[in-house]
Design an enzyme around this catalytic site. Structure first.
Site, PDB file in Angstrom:
ATOM      1  CG  ASP A  38      -2.017  -1.064   1.114  1.00  0.00           C
ATOM      2  OD1 ASP A  38      -2.259  -1.549  -0.013  1.00  0.00           O
ATOM      3  OD2 ASP A  38      -2.597  -1.410   2.159  1.00  0.00           O
ATOM      4  CD  GLU A 114      -5.525 -26.763 -20.621  1.00  0.00           C
ATOM      5  OE1 GLU A 114      -6.219 -25.753 -20.373  1.00  0.00           O
ATOM      6  OE2 GLU A 114      -4.985 -26.975 -21.720  1.00  0.00           O
ATOM      7  CE  LYS A 116     -16.343 -26.949 -19.328  1.00  0.00           C
ATOM      8  NZ  LYS A 116     -17.123 -25.948 -18.599  1.00  0.00           N
ATOM      9  CG  ASP A 118     -19.055 -23.353 -12.920  1.00  0.00           C
ATOM     10  OD1 ASP A 118     -19.363 -22.966 -14.061  1.00  0.00           O
ATOM     11  OD2 ASP A 118     -19.893 -23.641 -12.052  1.00  0.00           O
ATOM     12  CE1 TYR A 223      -9.535 -21.400 -22.641  1.00  0.00           C
ATOM     13  CE2 TYR A 223      -9.803 -20.823 -20.323  1.00  0.00           C
ATOM     14  CZ  TYR A 223     -10.306 -20.880 -21.617  1.00  0.00           C
ATOM     15  OH  TYR A 223     -11.566 -20.415 -21.881  1.00  0.00           O
ATOM     16  CE  LYS A 311     -19.392 -29.025 -18.400  1.00  0.00           C
ATOM     17  NZ  LYS A 311     -20.799 -28.684 -18.416  1.00  0.00           N
ATOM     18  CB  CYS A 405     -45.211  -8.849   4.144  1.00  0.00           C
ATOM     19  SG  CYS A 405     -44.111  -9.584   5.381  1.00  0.00           S
ATOM     20  CB  CYS A 408     -46.385  -7.461   8.669  1.00  0.00           C
ATOM     21  SG  CYS A 408     -45.828  -6.740   7.096  1.00  0.00           S
ATOM     22  CB  CYS A 423     -41.816  -6.647   3.568  1.00  0.00           C
ATOM     23  SG  CYS A 423     -43.030  -5.994   4.740  1.00  0.00           S
ATOM     24  CB  CYS A 428     -42.477  -6.224   8.634  1.00  0.00           C
ATOM     25  SG  CYS A 428     -42.557  -8.011   8.381  1.00  0.00           S
TER      26      CYS A 428
END
Length: 667
Positions: A38, A114, A116, A118, A223, A311, A405, A408, A423, A428
Site C-alpha cells: 500500500d 486441464e 475446467k 466454472d 489457457y 464433466k 408480506c 405482516c 416488504c 414488519c
C-alpha cells in the site's frame, strides 16, 4: 524532484508494483506485506498527481478510472470462441479418443488435461505487450467490450513480459474463500446473498461502472492463444508454458498424458482434489497436444474435434418439493425457500434449500409438488439443481410470489437492484425481530442474553417496536416472559445498560444500514468520530471515507434522512447511548507485533472468546479476517482447529498457539 528524476522514479515504482502483483496473484508467493504494498501504491499515486503528464495507460493506478459506461460496445473476435462438446463418462472419453485416432491414422497422439473452471470466458488482445482490448465470449463470433472492467482485475497484467501481439483466451472466476467472505459481508450489511461464484463473476463483468467491478474479488486464468503475430507454437503444453512466462496466470496443475487411459487416471486424480482447489470446477478439459493436429482434425459447426469437456458427476438425490415458503430478512427482502421431503446427500440430511429469487424458480421451472434433484453446491450448500419433469402428475402448482408480506400482511414491491421482492412495512415483525437480533448481536452492540427466543417474545408481546425500546425494558417486564426469572431478567437489563458505552462503530453497525457491514462501520467511525457528523454528511462527504463508494454513500444518506430513523436515533440519545468515538478504533497501534498484520483466529481458546481475541487484535493494530488466504500473516490456533489450519499449512502461513498469541500481545 525534477521531471527526469520523477520519470525514473515512476518507472521503478510501476515495475515494483507489477512484480508484486504477479507474485501475489499469479505465483501465490507474496514477499512483502499488504502495508508495504500500500505504501508503494500510495507513493506512485502521489507522484503521478504531481506529474500528471507522466501517467501512462498501463500504470497500476489506471486499473480503475474513468466515467461509468452507458453501454458495452460489440467487438469481433479475431478467431471464433467455440464451445466444447461435453461428456460425462469414461466410456465417452474412449469414444472421443477412437474418433481422433480414426481421423489421424498412424499418428502419435498425446493429450493435455486441464481443470475446467466454472467461470466466465474472456478474450484479451495485447499489442506489443500492452493490454488493448478485452471482451466476453458473446455468441462466439462477437462479444461485449469489457476492457475497463477486466483492467480492474489485478491478476491480469496490463503489460506482458515481452512486447508480443496476440489474442489470449481465459476464464474469470471468484475464488471460493473470497465468495464466502463476500456473502458474509453482504449478510452483515443486510443485502441479498449471491447465488454462486460463477453467476456473481458474470454479473460483475456486466457492471457498467468499473469502480463497482474493482470491489469484487475477481481472478483469472488463461489457457489458449487464439491468434499471434510472429510467434508460433507446436504444442498446447508449449502454449501453457509461454503464457506463464509472459506473466499471465495459468493453471498451476495440468498434465501431458501419453494416451486416453492416462487422461482418465489424471481426471480422477483431479476430481479428488476438487474440494481443495481455490476455485470451483465442473470437470476437466481434454485437448490433443499437437497444434498441427488441431488443424487436421478441424471442427464441426459448433465445437472443435480436438478437444472435449469431461464433466464430473456430483452426488445427487431426488426428493419431493412439498412447499415453497417465504423468509423475510432484516431489510425486508422476501426469499423463497424449498421445503423438502428429507433426503440424505453427501453426508447430511437435507430438508430445506434456498431458491434465491423468483427468476431462479422461473428459469428452472420449479413447481410445488415436483420431484426435484438436490446437490450440494461446491460440496457444501444444498441446492435445487433441476426438476424431474417425467415424474409430474399434473397436480403440481406454479409458484407465485405473494403480493403481501406473509408475516405482516403489508405491501411488497420488486426491488430491481437485487431482482428481489421487499416488504415495505418497516414495522414488519419479521424485519423487526431480525433488526433487533442484529442490533444486539456480538458483532454490533454485544448484548449478552438477547438471543432469538427472547427477541421473538419481546416483539410478539409488543414490548419493543424499534431498537431504542430495548433501553426502556424493565426487570419486571422481562421476568414475566417465558423461560425468564428475576435473576436472568436482571442480568439482561444490566447488560443492556452496559451496551450504552459501546464503541461508535458497534452502534453504526447495529443500526442495520443497507450496504454497511462491520468493516464499513469501523471505517465510518474512524472517519467521522461522531454519529451526528455522519448523519449530517452529504453523499460527497460520505465518499471521502475509506472504501465508501457512491452506492454505500447514497444508502447511508437515505438512512439518516428517514424521519423514522431520525426518531429512533433521538430515542437512543435520550436513553444515554454514546454517540461519539472515544478513540480512533481502526488505527493500528504505534508499536507491537500485530500492527499492520492480517490475522485469522480458529479453534477454541482458553483465555478468550473468539470475539474477545478479535477485539484484542484490532486494538493491537491488526486487521482481523474470517478466512485464510495468502494475505494472512498469522493464524492463531486454538483447540479443535479445522480446515483453516489445513489451508494455512498448504500456504505455508505462520501459526501461533494461544500462549504465543498472548506473549505477542504483551509485546
Amino acid at each position: 524532484m525534477n521531471r527526469t528524476e520523477a520519470q525514473k522514479k515512476l518507472a521503478n515504482l510501476r515495475e515494483q508494483i507489477r512484480r508484486h502483483d504477479h507474485l501475489y496473484y499469479v505465483e501465490a508467493q507474496p514477499n512483502i506485506s499488504d502495508r508495504e504494498y500500500d505504501k508503494l501504491y500510495a507513493e506512485l499515486k502521489e507522484l503521478e498527481s504531481k506529474f500528471p503528464d507522466l501517467v501512462t495507460p498501463d500504470s497500476p493506478t489506471q486499473r480503475v478510472g474513468g466515467q461509468p459506461l452507458k453501454e458495452f460496445k460489440s467487438v469481433r473476435h479475431a478467431v471464433p470462441m467455440m464451445s466444447l462438446d461435453n461428456t460425462y463418462s469414461v466410456e465417452e472419453l474412449r469414444v472421443f479418443d477412437n474418433r481422433v485416432r480414426r481421423l489421424l491414422p498412424d499418428e502419435k497422439i498425446e493429450y493435455v488435461l486441464e481443470p475446467k473452471i466454472d467461470g466466465v470466458s474472456i478474450s484479451i488482445r495485447y499489442e506489443n505487450g500492452k493490454f488493448t482490448l478485452g471482451a466476453t465470449r458473446g455468441d462466439g463470433t462477437t462479444g461485449d467490450d469489457i476492457t475497463a472492467n477486466l483492467k480492474t482485475i489485478k491478476a491480469i497484467p496490463l503489460t506482458l513480459t515481452k512486447p508480443v501481439t496476440l489474442e489470449v483466451r481465459g476464464e474469470v472466476y471468484i475464488p471460493v474463500a473470497e465468495f464466502e467472505k463476500l456473502n458474509k459481508e453482504r449478510e452483515k450489511a443486510g443485502e441479498p446473498l449471491f447465488q454462486n461464484p460463477r453467476n456473481t463473476a458474470a454479473g460483475s463483468l456486466k457492471q457498467l461502472d468499473p469502480a463497482t467491478v474493482a470491489q469484487r474479488p475477481l481472478n483469472a486464468v488463461f489457457y489458449a492463444v487464439a491468434a499471434a503475430e510472429g510467434v508460433k507454437f507446436k504444442k498446447q503444453s508449449e502454449v501453457l508454458d509461454a503464457l506463464k512466462k509472459l506473466g499471465l496466470p495459468t493453471h498451476r496443475q495440468w498434465w501431458v498424458c501419453k494416451d486416453i487411459e492416462e487422461v482418465i487416471k489424471r481426471a480422477e486424480e483431479l476430481q479428488k482434489l476438487e474440494a481443495k482447489l481455490p476455485f470451483e470446477i465442473d470437470g476437466a478439459v481434454v485437448k490433443v497436444n499437437g497444434l498441427a493436429q488441431w488443424e487436421r482434425l478441424g471442427s464441426t459447426s459448433k465445437a472443435p474435434r480436438f478437444a472435449i469437456a469431461y464433466k464430473y458427476s456430483h452426488e445427487q438425490a431426488q426428493t419431493k418439493l412439498n412447499d415453497i415458503t417465504i423468509q423475510v430478512g432484516r431489510t425486508g427482502i422476501l426469499t423463497p425457500v424449498a421445503e423438502l421431503e428429507p433426503v440424505f446427500v453427501a453426508g447430511s440430511t437435507i430438508s430445506r434449500a434456498t431458491l434465491h429469487n423468483e427468476e431462479e424458480i422461473k428459469r428452472k421451472d420449479i413447481r410445488i409438488g415436483d420431484t426435484v434433484i438436490i446437490e450440494k453446491a461446491g460440496q457444501v450448500i444444498p441446492a435445487v439443481v433441476g426438476v424431474v419433469k417425467e415424474k409430474r402428475t399434473g397436480k403440481e402448482k406454479i409458484f407465485k410470489m405473494p403480493t403481501k408480506c406473509p408475516v405482516c400482511g403489508g405491501p411488497v414491491h420488486r426491488d430491481p437492484e437485487f431482482v428481489a421482492w421487499r416488504c415495505e412495512n418497516i414495522a414488519c415483525p419479521a424485519q423487526l425481530k431480525r433488526t433487533i437480533g442484529h442490533f444486539a448481536s456480538r458483532a454490533a452492540m454485544d448484548i449478552e442474553g438477547m438471543g432469538e427466543v427472547l427477541v421473538n417474545q419481546l416483539v410478539d408481546n409488543k414490548l419493543v417496536r424499534d431498537v431504542a425500546d430495548i433501553y426502556s425494558l424493565t426487570v419486571e417486564q422481562l421476568a414475566d416472559l417465558e423461560r425468564m426469572a428475576e435473576k436472568s431478567a436482571t442480568n439482561v437489563v444490566n447488560t443492556i445498560a452496559e451496551s450504552k458505552n459501546r464503541e461508535l462503530w458497534r452502534l453504526i453497525h447495529g443500526l442495520g444500514i443497507l450496504h454497511v457491514g462491520e468493516g464499513g462501520a469501523r471505517k465510518l467511525a474512524d472517519h467521522f468520530h461522531d454519529l451526528d457528523k455522519l448523519a449530517s454528511a452529504s453523499i460527497e462527504e460520505l465518499q471521502q471515507a475509506e472504501d465508501v463508494g457512491p452506492v454505500m454513500a447514497e444508502s447511508i444518506h437515505d438512512f439518516f434522512q428517514n424521519p423514522r430513523n431520525q426518531a429512533v436515533i433521538e430515542k437512543l440519545r435520550k436513553a444515554g447511548v454514546r454517540m461519539k468515538a472515544s478513540r480512533r478504533s481502526g488505527l493500528p497501534a504505534a508499536t507491537g507485533s500485530f500492527a499492520g498484520k492480517t490475522v485469522v483466529v480458529t479453534g477454541t481458546l482458553k483465555k478468550f472468546s473468539r470475539d474477545e481475541a478479535k477485539e484484542a487484535l484490532r486494538k493491537a493494530g491488526a486487521t482481523v479476517t474470517d478466512s485464510v488466504s495468502k494475505k494472512t500473516d498469522y493464524l492463531i490456533v486454538g483447540e479443535d482447529a479445522g480446515s483453516k489450519l489445513d489451508k494455512a499449512g498448504k500456504l505455508g502461513l505462520k501459526t501461533l498457539s494461544e500462549v504465543e498469541f498472548v506473549k505477542m500481545l504483551g509485546q
